[in-house]
Design a protein around this motif. Structure first.
Motif, PDB file in Angstrom:
ATOM      1  N   HIS A   1       0.702  -1.217   0.264  1.00  0.00           N
ATOM      2  CA  HIS A   1       0.052  -0.463  -0.148  1.00  0.00           C
ATOM      3  C   HIS A   1       0.879   1.375  -0.255  1.00  0.00           C
ATOM      4  CE1 HIS A   1      -2.805  -3.495   1.365  1.00  0.00           C
ATOM      5  NE2 HIS A   1      -3.604  -1.671   1.447  1.00  0.00           N
ATOM      6  N   ASP A   2       0.339   2.108  -0.785  1.00  0.00           N
ATOM      7  CA  ASP A   2       1.120   3.403  -0.870  1.00  0.00           C
ATOM      8  C   ASP A   2      -0.060   4.727   0.187  1.00  0.00           C
ATOM      9  OD1 ASP A   2       2.316   6.113  -1.156  1.00  0.00           O
ATOM     10  OD2 ASP A   2       2.811   5.506  -2.808  1.00  0.00           O
ATOM     11  N   LEU A   3      -0.217   4.522   1.232  1.00  0.00           N
ATOM     12  CA  LEU A   3      -0.407   5.577   2.068  1.00  0.00           C
ATOM     13  C   LEU A   3      -1.170   7.235   1.871  1.00  0.00           C
ATOM     14  CD1 LEU A   3      -1.115   3.615   5.144  1.00  0.00           C
ATOM     15  CD2 LEU A   3      -1.537   2.981   3.984  1.00  0.00           C
ATOM     16  N   ASP A   4       0.336   7.555   1.311  1.00  0.00           N
ATOM     17  CA  ASP A   4       0.443   8.894   0.780  1.00  0.00           C
ATOM     18  C   ASP A   4      -0.528   9.178  -0.374  1.00  0.00           C
ATOM     19  OD1 ASP A   4       1.839   9.709   3.384  1.00  0.00           O
ATOM     20  OD2 ASP A   4       3.911   9.644   1.857  1.00  0.00           O
TER      21      ASP A   4
ATOM     22  N   PHE B   1     -10.878  -0.005   2.279  1.00  0.00           N
ATOM     23  CA  PHE B   1      -9.936  -0.477   2.660  1.00  0.00           C
ATOM     24  C   PHE B   1      -8.302  -0.940   2.937  1.00  0.00           C
ATOM     25  CE2 PHE B   1     -13.592  -2.145   0.594  1.00  0.00           C
ATOM     26  CZ  PHE B   1     -14.772  -3.040   1.565  1.00  0.00           C
ATOM     27  N   ILE B   2      -8.117  -1.270   3.884  1.00  0.00           N
ATOM     28  CA  ILE B   2      -5.995  -1.380   3.827  1.00  0.00           C
ATOM     29  C   ILE B   2      -6.143  -2.915   3.998  1.00  0.00           C
ATOM     30  CG2 ILE B   2      -4.199  -0.893   4.793  1.00  0.00           C
ATOM     31  CD1 ILE B   2      -4.986   1.880   5.160  1.00  0.00           C
TER      32      ILE B   2
ATOM     33  N   GLN C   1     -15.890  11.417   8.152  1.00  0.00           N
ATOM     34  CA  GLN C   1     -16.602  10.259   7.355  1.00  0.00           C
ATOM     35  C   GLN C   1     -16.830   9.029   6.590  1.00  0.00           C
ATOM     36  OE1 GLN C   1     -15.394  13.643   6.341  1.00  0.00           O
ATOM     37  NE2 GLN C   1     -15.548  13.276   3.711  1.00  0.00           N
ATOM     38  N   VAL C   2     -15.229   9.274   6.198  1.00  0.00           N
ATOM     39  CA  VAL C   2     -14.513   7.971   4.963  1.00  0.00           C
ATOM     40  C   VAL C   2     -14.174   6.763   6.493  1.00  0.00           C
ATOM     41  CG1 VAL C   2     -13.070   7.273   4.012  1.00  0.00           C
ATOM     42  CG2 VAL C   2     -13.462   9.838   3.902  1.00  0.00           C
ATOM     43  N   VAL C   3     -15.135   6.097   5.850  1.00  0.00           N
ATOM     44  CA  VAL C   3     -14.570   4.031   6.892  1.00  0.00           C
ATOM     45  C   VAL C   3     -13.574   3.739   6.499  1.00  0.00           C
ATOM     46  CG1 VAL C   3     -15.490   2.201   7.700  1.00  0.00           C
ATOM     47  CG2 VAL C   3     -17.223   4.633   7.618  1.00  0.00           C
ATOM     48  N   VAL C   4     -12.458   3.586   7.828  1.00  0.00           N
ATOM     49  CA  VAL C   4     -11.635   2.905   6.651  1.00  0.00           C
ATOM     50  C   VAL C   4     -11.505   1.454   7.622  1.00  0.00           C
ATOM     51  CG1 VAL C   4      -8.943   2.687   7.692  1.00  0.00           C
ATOM     52  CG2 VAL C   4      -9.983   5.627   7.358  1.00  0.00           C
TER      53      VAL C   4
END
Ligand SMILES: *Cc1c(COP(=O)(O)O)cnc(C)c1O
Length: 369
Positions: A144-147, A161-162, A188-191
């Motif tokens: 994953h490239d989280l940036d 999704f991670i 408001q964004v569910v991780v």
């Protein structure tokens, strides 16, 4: 003209491709089932814990009754182990169920869901099933490239999704990177932090995702009993999040989504730390066995933090499929990952020493031919 049923976005879904069952390979290739080695679905090579078997035998007596819809005993076991109140727990028919429930609960058709290239196939399926738009963020070193994922968030993004560690690549994000990411994701964004392989992490890599759940109302951590706990066939997993998320998941889940044998077995398995330790040890030893063989054969692999490893078996895009078929003919089932966009690679689940050895011997023969 034949009628086309359902919405376009459902018709567009490509079905999930699982590992081939042993019986199917035996039939197709005329092999004896007992000679087949399956290293294709990241299952626990030790099978289930004896404690879970005993718990299920006891629970069989009550199988004529519906299961406990609220999973009281199992939630109590999770509460005892992780220190979260029962109101923060959602039980799932596998953690796959939790991932699906999240998509259904939080995303409307047309809104967007973010996940990484080469991450778990179910993220795409769950996104498509609700008619949402997938934003697939390019991987960095197969992980994953989280940036880039943070930059990809748009006004209508509702879910991210991670997977940590990630499947099928086995990459791992250190705690500090995830925490920095959680800090900047809009509320408001569910991780969804999918920790299916958490139990395989070395102690020095373990981190307190449950503490983040207390801090971030938009975080949903998912765990499974399919991998380190050896209960894949029972279908049992769970999600941990604050009640603002958990309430919604529990409203849309099927009332009896987790059967009574699974609930009983999961209670026993969660309390079986000896089994968990043994699983981690078998995995660490088997991982070393496989990767030492890859080193000796000069094969590239992605260092993995899960119970599987991605290995490059050739430089042409037909390599994965070709070597896969050759392995099947020798009774070794692994996972081709062409559908993930990795046609030169195979994903090998870590098995028992003799299973790993059988795979290595078969692979050597194929690559020497
Ligand atoms: C195996 C896996 C799961 C879940 O499996 P269940 O059997 O449905 O619990 C979830 N996420 C990832 C990344 C996996 O590899």
């Amino acid at each position: 003209m034949s009628i086309e049923f359902g919405p376009k976005y459902v018709r567009a879904i490509a079905p999930y491709q699982g590992g081939k069952p042993i019986a199917e390979v035996a039939r197709e290739f005329g092999l004896d089932e007992s000679n087949i080695v399956k290293l294709a679905s990241n299952e626990n090579p030790l099978g289930m814990p004896e404690s879970a078997r005993q718990a299920m035998l006891k629970a069989v007596a009550e199988i004529g009754r519906y299961p406990d819809s609220n999973g009281f005993e199992l939630k109590a076991a999770i509460t005892a182990k992780y220190g979260v109140p029962p109101e923060w727990i959602t039980l799932g028919n596998g953690s796959n169920d939790i991932l699906e429930l999240a998509a259904h609960a939080f995303v409307q058709p047309g809104q967007s869901v973010i996940y990484a290239q080469y991450s778990f196939a179910v993220y795409a399926l769950a996104t498509q099933a609700v008619g949402a738009q997938a934003i697939v963020v390019a991987a960095k070193n197969y992980g994953h490239d989280l940036d880039a994922m943070a930059r990809a968030i748009t006004a209508d993004t509702r879910l991210i999704f991670i997977a940590n560690p990630n499947n099928p690549t086995g990459t791992f994000l250190p705690a500090a990177e995830i925490e920095a990411f959680l800090k900047i994701v809009p509320p408001q964004v569910v991780v969804v932090l999918d920790e299916a392989y958490n139990e395989f992490l070395a102690p020095e890599l373990q981190y307190e995702s449950i503490a983040w759940v207390r801090q971030y109302p938009n975080l949903l951590v998912s765990r499974t009993l399919s991998k380190a706990y050896g209960l894949a066939g029972l279908r049992i997993g769970f999600g941990i999040a604050q009640p603002s998320i958990t309430d919604l998941l529990n409203r849309i889940r099927q009332p009896f989504n987790v059967n009574s044998l699974a609930q009983a077995a999961a209670v026993a398995a969660l309390n079986d730390s000896a089994f968990l330790q043994k699983s981690a040890k078998v995995n660490a030893d088997g991982y070393r066995q496989l990767t030492q063989a890859f080193d000796a054969m000069d094969l590239e692999y992605v260092p993995s933090f899960g119970n599987f490893v991605l290995v490059r078996v050739g430089n042409e895009d037909t390599a994965g499929a070709r070597v896969n078929i050759a392995l099947l003919k020798q009774g070794v089932i692994v996972r081709p990952v062409g559908n993930y966009g990795l046609p030169q690679w195979l994903r090998i689940s870590v098995g028992l020493p003799e299973e790993n050895a059988a795979f290595i011997a078969a692979l050597k023969k194929i690559l020497a031919a």
